[in-house]
Design an enzyme around this catalytic site. Sequence first.
Site, PDB file in Angstrom:
ATOM      1  N   GLN A  18     -77.306 -23.486-108.372  1.00  0.00           N
ATOM      2  CA  GLN A  18     -76.520 -23.170-107.181  1.00  0.00           C
ATOM      3  C   GLN A  18     -75.132 -23.806-107.185  1.00  0.00           C
ATOM      4  O   GLN A  18     -74.247 -23.334-106.488  1.00  0.00           O
ATOM      5  CB  GLN A  18     -77.302 -23.587-105.933  1.00  0.00           C
ATOM      6  CG  GLN A  18     -78.559 -22.744-105.749  1.00  0.00           C
ATOM      7  CD  GLN A  18     -79.349 -23.121-104.513  1.00  0.00           C
ATOM      8  OE1 GLN A  18     -80.141 -24.050-104.539  1.00  0.00           O
ATOM      9  NE2 GLN A  18     -79.141 -22.413-103.430  1.00  0.00           N
ATOM     10  N   ARG A  76     -79.996 -35.825-103.975  1.00  0.00           N
ATOM     11  CA  ARG A  76     -81.004 -35.066-104.719  1.00  0.00           C
ATOM     12  C   ARG A  76     -80.326 -33.946-105.497  1.00  0.00           C
ATOM     13  O   ARG A  76     -79.669 -33.082-104.905  1.00  0.00           O
ATOM     14  CB  ARG A  76     -82.057 -34.497-103.756  1.00  0.00           C
ATOM     15  CG  ARG A  76     -83.053 -33.581-104.432  1.00  0.00           C
ATOM     16  CD  ARG A  76     -84.207 -33.160-103.519  1.00  0.00           C
ATOM     17  NE  ARG A  76     -85.040 -32.198-104.202  1.00  0.00           N
ATOM     18  CZ  ARG A  76     -85.281 -30.947-103.786  1.00  0.00           C
ATOM     19  NH1 ARG A  76     -84.804 -30.516-102.635  1.00  0.00           N
ATOM     20  NH2 ARG A  76     -86.016 -30.134-104.496  1.00  0.00           N
ATOM     21  N   HIS A 121     -85.722 -26.221-110.412  1.00  0.00           N
ATOM     22  CA  HIS A 121     -85.345 -25.589-109.148  1.00  0.00           C
ATOM     23  C   HIS A 121     -85.055 -24.113-109.446  1.00  0.00           C
ATOM     24  O   HIS A 121     -83.905 -23.681-109.478  1.00  0.00           O
ATOM     25  CB  HIS A 121     -84.140 -26.306-108.541  1.00  0.00           C
ATOM     26  CG  HIS A 121     -83.960 -26.075-107.073  1.00  0.00           C
ATOM     27  ND1 HIS A 121     -83.922 -27.094-106.142  1.00  0.00           N
ATOM     28  CD2 HIS A 121     -83.799 -24.936-106.353  1.00  0.00           C
ATOM     29  CE1 HIS A 121     -83.735 -26.595-104.931  1.00  0.00           C
ATOM     30  NE2 HIS A 121     -83.656 -25.286-105.033  1.00  0.00           N
ATOM     31  N   ASN A 165     -89.453 -27.475-107.445  1.00  0.00           N
ATOM     32  CA  ASN A 165     -89.014 -27.203-106.087  1.00  0.00           C
ATOM     33  C   ASN A 165     -89.667 -25.923-105.576  1.00  0.00           C
ATOM     34  O   ASN A 165     -89.621 -24.887-106.235  1.00  0.00           O
ATOM     35  CB  ASN A 165     -87.492 -27.012-106.056  1.00  0.00           C
ATOM     36  CG  ASN A 165     -87.005 -26.705-104.652  1.00  0.00           C
ATOM     37  OD1 ASN A 165     -87.052 -27.578-103.787  1.00  0.00           O
ATOM     38  ND2 ASN A 165     -86.572 -25.477-104.402  1.00  0.00           N
ATOM     39  N   GLU A 166     -90.290 -26.009-104.413  1.00  0.00           N
ATOM     40  CA  GLU A 166     -90.793 -24.846-103.690  1.00  0.00           C
ATOM     41  C   GLU A 166     -91.532 -23.837-104.554  1.00  0.00           C
ATOM     42  O   GLU A 166     -91.087 -22.684-104.717  1.00  0.00           O
ATOM     43  CB  GLU A 166     -89.635 -24.152-102.960  1.00  0.00           C
ATOM     44  CG  GLU A 166     -88.953 -25.049-101.956  1.00  0.00           C
ATOM     45  CD  GLU A 166     -87.987 -24.300-101.043  1.00  0.00           C
ATOM     46  OE1 GLU A 166     -87.708 -23.119-101.304  1.00  0.00           O
ATOM     47  OE2 GLU A 166     -87.518 -24.906-100.067  1.00  0.00           O
ATOM     48  N   ASN A 294     -89.799 -29.517 -97.689  1.00  0.00           N
ATOM     49  CA  ASN A 294     -88.591 -28.757 -97.365  1.00  0.00           C
ATOM     50  C   ASN A 294     -88.879 -27.971 -96.093  1.00  0.00           C
ATOM     51  O   ASN A 294     -89.782 -27.131 -96.078  1.00  0.00           O
ATOM     52  CB  ASN A 294     -88.241 -27.755 -98.477  1.00  0.00           C
ATOM     53  CG  ASN A 294     -87.743 -28.433 -99.739  1.00  0.00           C
ATOM     54  OD1 ASN A 294     -87.668 -29.660 -99.820  1.00  0.00           O
ATOM     55  ND2 ASN A 294     -87.412 -27.648-100.744  1.00  0.00           N
ATOM     56  N   TYR A 296     -87.242 -25.638 -92.876  1.00  0.00           N
ATOM     57  CA  TYR A 296     -86.085 -24.931 -92.335  1.00  0.00           C
ATOM     58  C   TYR A 296     -86.298 -24.322 -90.956  1.00  0.00           C
ATOM     59  O   TYR A 296     -85.397 -24.297 -90.139  1.00  0.00           O
ATOM     60  CB  TYR A 296     -85.630 -23.820 -93.304  1.00  0.00           C
ATOM     61  CG  TYR A 296     -84.875 -24.385 -94.478  1.00  0.00           C
ATOM     62  CD1 TYR A 296     -83.506 -24.611 -94.413  1.00  0.00           C
ATOM     63  CD2 TYR A 296     -85.544 -24.752 -95.644  1.00  0.00           C
ATOM     64  CE1 TYR A 296     -82.809 -25.168 -95.467  1.00  0.00           C
ATOM     65  CE2 TYR A 296     -84.853 -25.315 -96.711  1.00  0.00           C
ATOM     66  CZ  TYR A 296     -83.489 -25.519 -96.616  1.00  0.00           C
ATOM     67  OH  TYR A 296     -82.802 -26.080 -97.651  1.00  0.00           O
ATOM     68  N   GLU A 362     -85.418 -31.281 -98.020  1.00  0.00           N
ATOM     69  CA  GLU A 362     -84.403 -30.282 -97.649  1.00  0.00           C
ATOM     70  C   GLU A 362     -84.552 -29.933 -96.188  1.00  0.00           C
ATOM     71  O   GLU A 362     -85.672 -29.802 -95.679  1.00  0.00           O
ATOM     72  CB  GLU A 362     -84.564 -28.969 -98.434  1.00  0.00           C
ATOM     73  CG  GLU A 362     -84.028 -28.985 -99.821  1.00  0.00           C
ATOM     74  CD  GLU A 362     -84.214 -27.637-100.530  1.00  0.00           C
ATOM     75  OE1 GLU A 362     -84.115 -26.584 -99.872  1.00  0.00           O
ATOM     76  OE2 GLU A 362     -84.464 -27.664-101.740  1.00  0.00           O
ATOM     77  N   TRP A 406     -79.737 -30.081 -96.579  1.00  0.00           N
ATOM     78  CA  TRP A 406     -79.340 -29.007 -97.490  1.00  0.00           C
ATOM     79  C   TRP A 406     -78.123 -28.342 -96.875  1.00  0.00           C
ATOM     80  O   TRP A 406     -78.256 -27.746 -95.835  1.00  0.00           O
ATOM     81  CB  TRP A 406     -80.463 -27.981 -97.696  1.00  0.00           C
ATOM     82  CG  TRP A 406     -80.006 -26.931 -98.669  1.00  0.00           C
ATOM     83  CD1 TRP A 406     -79.333 -25.776 -98.394  1.00  0.00           C
ATOM     84  CD2 TRP A 406     -80.136 -26.996-100.097  1.00  0.00           C
ATOM     85  NE1 TRP A 406     -79.025 -25.115 -99.551  1.00  0.00           N
ATOM     86  CE2 TRP A 406     -79.501 -25.837-100.608  1.00  0.00           C
ATOM     87  CE3 TRP A 406     -80.708 -27.917-100.980  1.00  0.00           C
ATOM     88  CZ2 TRP A 406     -79.438 -25.577-101.975  1.00  0.00           C
ATOM     89  CZ3 TRP A 406     -80.640 -27.647-102.337  1.00  0.00           C
ATOM     90  CH2 TRP A 406     -80.008 -26.487-102.819  1.00  0.00           C
ATOM     91  N   GLU A 413     -76.220 -19.073-102.718  1.00  0.00           N
ATOM     92  CA  GLU A 413     -77.455 -19.052-101.929  1.00  0.00           C
ATOM     93  C   GLU A 413     -78.360 -17.887-102.383  1.00  0.00           C
ATOM     94  O   GLU A 413     -78.635 -16.958-101.640  1.00  0.00           O
ATOM     95  CB  GLU A 413     -77.094 -19.010-100.429  1.00  0.00           C
ATOM     96  CG  GLU A 413     -78.230 -18.866 -99.455  1.00  0.00           C
ATOM     97  CD  GLU A 413     -79.394 -19.853 -99.598  1.00  0.00           C
ATOM     98  OE1 GLU A 413     -79.205 -20.949-100.155  1.00  0.00           O
ATOM     99  OE2 GLU A 413     -80.490 -19.493 -99.158  1.00  0.00           O
ATOM    100  N   TRP A 414     -78.776 -17.936-103.642  1.00  0.00           N
ATOM    101  CA  TRP A 414     -79.727 -16.975-104.195  1.00  0.00           C
ATOM    102  C   TRP A 414     -79.329 -15.536-103.857  1.00  0.00           C
ATOM    103  O   TRP A 414     -78.176 -15.187-104.067  1.00  0.00           O
ATOM    104  CB  TRP A 414     -81.160 -17.352-103.774  1.00  0.00           C
ATOM    105  CG  TRP A 414     -81.453 -18.818-104.045  1.00  0.00           C
ATOM    106  CD1 TRP A 414     -81.736 -19.776-103.123  1.00  0.00           C
ATOM    107  CD2 TRP A 414     -81.427 -19.498-105.324  1.00  0.00           C
ATOM    108  NE1 TRP A 414     -81.910 -20.997-103.746  1.00  0.00           N
ATOM    109  CE2 TRP A 414     -81.732 -20.864-105.077  1.00  0.00           C
ATOM    110  CE3 TRP A 414     -81.204 -19.100-106.651  1.00  0.00           C
ATOM    111  CZ2 TRP A 414     -81.807 -21.824-106.103  1.00  0.00           C
ATOM    112  CZ3 TRP A 414     -81.280 -20.057-107.669  1.00  0.00           C
ATOM    113  CH2 TRP A 414     -81.575 -21.386-107.384  1.00  0.00           C
TER     114      TRP A 414
HETATM  115  C1  GAL Z   1     -84.622 -23.431-100.176  1.00  0.00           C
HETATM  116  C2  GAL Z   1     -84.156 -23.678-101.576  1.00  0.00           C
HETATM  117  C3  GAL Z   1     -82.722 -24.060-101.691  1.00  0.00           C
HETATM  118  C4  GAL Z   1     -81.816 -23.402-100.683  1.00  0.00           C
HETATM  119  C5  GAL Z   1     -82.419 -23.358 -99.304  1.00  0.00           C
HETATM  120  C6  GAL Z   1     -81.639 -22.594 -98.268  1.00  0.00           C
HETATM  121  O1  GAL Z   1     -85.665 -22.526-100.182  1.00  0.00           O
HETATM  122  O2  GAL Z   1     -84.913 -24.705-102.174  1.00  0.00           O
HETATM  123  O3  GAL Z   1     -82.344 -23.840-103.019  1.00  0.00           O
HETATM  124  O4  GAL Z   1     -81.321 -22.214-101.129  1.00  0.00           O
HETATM  125  O5  GAL Z   1     -83.699 -22.833 -99.353  1.00  0.00           O
HETATM  126  O6  GAL Z   1     -82.037 -21.274 -98.199  1.00  0.00           O
END
Ligand code: GAL
Length: 465
Positions: A18, A76, A121, A165-166, A294, A296, A362, A406, A413-414
């Site tokens: 990223q 991290r 990751h 990661n995840e 992590n 969100y 995160e 994060w 962002e992917w």
């Molecule tokens: C997580 C991921 C990160 C980042 C974040 C925000 O799933 O580990 O790389 O992109 O989401 O969407």
Amino acid sequence: MNMFPEDFAWGASTAAYQIEGGWDADGKGESIWDAFCHRDDSSVFERHTGDVSCNSYHLWEEDLRCIEELGLTHYRLSLSWSRLLPDGTTGHVNQQGVRYYNQVLDGLLARGVTPMVTLYHFDLPQALQDRGGWQSADTPALFDAYARFCFGAFGDRVRLWITLNEPYVCAKLGHEDGLHAPGVRGAAYRAGHHMLRAHALAWHSYDAGYRRAQGGLVSMAINSDWAEPEDADSAEDAAAAARYLAFSLGWFAWPLFVSGDYPEVMRAAVDARLPRFSGVQPAVLGTADFFALNYYTARKVRSVGVDGGAPSMKKDLGAEGVVDPAWPLCGLPWLAVAPHGLRQLLKYIKATFNHPAVYITENGFAQTGPVLMEDGERAAFYRETVGEVAKAIEEDGVDVRGYFAWSLLDNFEWTDGYGARFGLFHVDFSDDERARTMYRSGREYAAIISKHRSRSRAHRELTSS
Ligand code: GAL
């Protein structure tokens, strides 16, 4: 008054693909994300790629400056497997890659910042994807060899390791929905199983060969929404919310912390399609030295039945999560702002996984659309979220050891490419220098860190005098 332990880790996170760019620089091998973004039919927003991104491969000293400006105690970062081992195996080591991470790690330590290092990751070497990737039973051993290489090369300076990661996102989005690299469908359980085996092998390697000399800790970063019943009085919705947690957090946490196997609810629903651990060595149970979470967002969950059709994870789950209209959205449809869910999830983790030490590895909030440097909403989000963590520590007795925002920088962002900005620092992607400028939320986070650190110092001085 909120009080965090004096040695609490105040961090921010990033990931190699990223931020680094330099996708083929100095002998780096191709990763599955390089290949995915370079596909003619790339599904990434406006066909963005991580080819250059924040150019941290060349501008890492700028990143160190940002870390210092925030006053972080921890940072991290992840290592790019194919930068270190271009074909994924230890047969050929790219010394330029080793040099790069040595510089970053030494730079962090010289500034008094503790690194937390993620080995994986989402960016598998493409050469290993060509051999089956996470669908292949051979990949865990290859990951273990890579992990041992990293423990040997960097473990004298790294005490906090995250293997993967995840795995949920990697398995679900990468191997069920085909939305993330490598774009595979219908193979999530198999891929996830191999990730768990890879993690367990690496943990045992560390335990047997490195822990005594290096004294570090190893875990896996597990992501989950918080899930609550849509109708608080409905037993069906309560069961659906429990299933929702079992299929996300539980999928990877149960084997590590509870039973060495998947949660019963998963076993019952998925049956023969869920691989078995029986006879698998080494054991998966007990292979996490702390809980890496992590977090969100949250969901209101209701029970849904899916009739007929091919087997799918949605059908197995028999539940659906929706966003409470009272929770603000931040531009990404999946990301409703729900800081209360973090406290609930921390309580759940304490109760379910035998009161582990927890690092929140995160947590963050994005902006989309025109850039807003004075991002007051995000500043408020960090204040509120840290407040929830404080309550989890003080009122619920959860053993939280650290919080990582994060992300340090706006980055790739992917599938959303550069369309979603998660940084504490704005990055100007139209400028060759990739100038980094602190957002108001960065200033807020820096103030939170400084306030809590001086409070806990003062408290120690008072109580020790
Ligand atoms: C997580 C991921 C990160 C980042 C974040 C925000 O799933 O580990 O790389 O992109 O989401 O969407």
